[in-house]
Design a protein around this motif. Sequence first.
Motif, mmCIF file in Angstrom:
data_model
loop_
_atom_site.group_PDB
_atom_site.id
_atom_site.type_symbol
_atom_site.label_atom_id
_atom_site.label_comp_id
_atom_site.label_asym_id
_atom_site.label_seq_id
_atom_site.Cartn_x
_atom_site.Cartn_y
_atom_site.Cartn_z
ATOM 1 N N THR A 110 0.803 -1.225 0.000
ATOM 2 C CA THR A 110 0.000 0.000 0.000
ATOM 3 C C THR A 110 0.834 1.271 0.000
ATOM 4 N N HIS A 113 1.683 2.423 -3.551
ATOM 5 C CA HIS A 113 0.652 2.587 -4.571
ATOM 6 C C HIS A 113 0.728 3.933 -5.274
ATOM 7 N N TRP A 128 -5.221 0.571 -12.999
ATOM 8 C CA TRP A 128 -5.985 -0.214 -12.040
ATOM 9 C C TRP A 128 -5.117 -0.317 -10.797
ATOM 10 N N CYS A 129 -5.654 0.096 -9.661
ATOM 11 C CA CYS A 129 -4.878 0.123 -8.418
ATOM 12 C C CYS A 129 -5.550 -0.758 -7.384
ATOM 13 N N GLU A 130 -4.790 -1.674 -6.823
ATOM 14 C CA GLU A 130 -5.349 -2.575 -5.825
ATOM 15 C C GLU A 130 -5.745 -1.794 -4.573
ATOM 16 N N LYS A 131 -6.696 -2.346 -3.831
ATOM 17 C CA LYS A 131 -7.131 -1.709 -2.586
ATOM 18 C C LYS A 131 -6.123 -2.008 -1.478
ATOM 19 N N MET A 133 -6.532 2.143 -1.774
ATOM 20 C CA MET A 133 -6.022 2.962 -2.874
ATOM 21 C C MET A 133 -4.618 3.501 -2.597
ATOM 22 N N CYS A 140 -4.077 9.711 -2.447
ATOM 23 C CA CYS A 140 -5.215 9.359 -3.307
ATOM 24 C C CYS A 140 -5.538 10.510 -4.260
ATOM 25 N N ILE A 156 -10.249 1.288 -8.861
ATOM 26 C CA ILE A 156 -9.695 0.699 -7.647
ATOM 27 C C ILE A 156 -10.195 -0.740 -7.529
ATOM 28 N N TYR A 158 -11.653 -2.976 -5.854
ATOM 29 C CA TYR A 158 -12.650 -3.490 -4.918
ATOM 30 C C TYR A 158 -13.485 -4.542 -5.638
ATOM 31 N N GLY A 334 -11.519 6.281 -8.577
ATOM 32 C CA GLY A 334 -10.598 6.724 -7.539
ATOM 33 C C GLY A 334 -11.281 7.466 -6.413
ATOM 34 N N GLY A 337 -12.233 5.083 -3.690
ATOM 35 C CA GLY A 337 -11.079 4.711 -2.881
ATOM 36 C C GLY A 337 -10.663 5.814 -1.939
#
Length: 360
Positions: A110, A113, A128-131, A133, A140, A156, A158, A334, A337
Amino acid sequence: MQDRRTFIKKSGLFVAATTLPIPNFLLQKNKEKLGVALVGLGNYSTGQLAPALQETDYCELRGIVTGSPEKIPVWQKKYGIKDQNVYNYDNMDEIANNDDIDVIYIVLPTGLHAEFAIKAANAGKHVWCEKPMAKTSEECRQIIEACNDNGVKLSIGYRMQHEKNTQTLMKWAETKPFGKMKNVKAEAGYYGDPMNPWKLEKEMGGGAMYDMGVYPLNAARYTTGLEPISVSAKHIINRPEIFDEVDETTVFDLEFPNGIVANCKTSFGESMNNLEIDCEDGWYYLRPFQSYSGVKGKASDGTVLPPFGKNQQAVQMDDDALAIINDKKVMVPGEDGLKDIVILEKIYESAANGGERLKL
């Protein structure tokens, strides 16, 4: 063997602002599938995302970004990745010149990110961003700004919001088939021993609340269809010899408009996986509610929500790919997130002040 985090720290990377061509996602309508590059080849990429990409209809795995050279031949052999689509954290910016890659998926700890999501946006690729964010709400906002400045879409990861039974609960938040909602209970956790090292480091965005806590937090928001107006929280640490920097367990209560309260809990020291909603005229639940498969539930009127048979990550990535191909809004932008991280920061602030209830 040099791990990913050590490699990144030693490389001294900084986000580079580059002059890039305007993204051409209208031209991408002519492509059969969008090319995806995974940034970070840890457990989630290896065990979930890469296999899921083999089940998608609208995207495919074409590139990798890794700080572990020994992984490269393994991935190339397994997924047929071309030499020119292999990058490390130091030369990732060069993806800007690679037409094979349309999307960059950030699957790093994290705390990294923001840096790499911004690099991806500056490369002119959809992100595409993993949770969760990012580590902070300010990070963010920086990611959102970078994507807007570069004209690329941001989604994000999810995955639950793409899952069929979860979407039923989101619909019920609007239709209210069981009357006025009164209370939500959302819990997600597991017993971690041994723990993934970076999840124990504050700098990397470790801790139960960041890792697992965003599941009940996000669930409380999408289950009610509302935004919380206040929060109270506390941390519980039963293994201080392990959790000397981050929270092992966090309990938090969210107050929503119309008198709705969400009682939430997350933990690295206790296994739990349930989402329960009580209403004036009935109840419903999902148990488990955030597993990779087998999400199922029931309602007081006898309605049964059987497990959704499709791969969650494949559905998520296809949904996001279609949004790019058709130039539509993504399902989890976003801004969604960001809302979670704003609340998460207040959760930590409340816990640090003896559980003081804070307005949001």
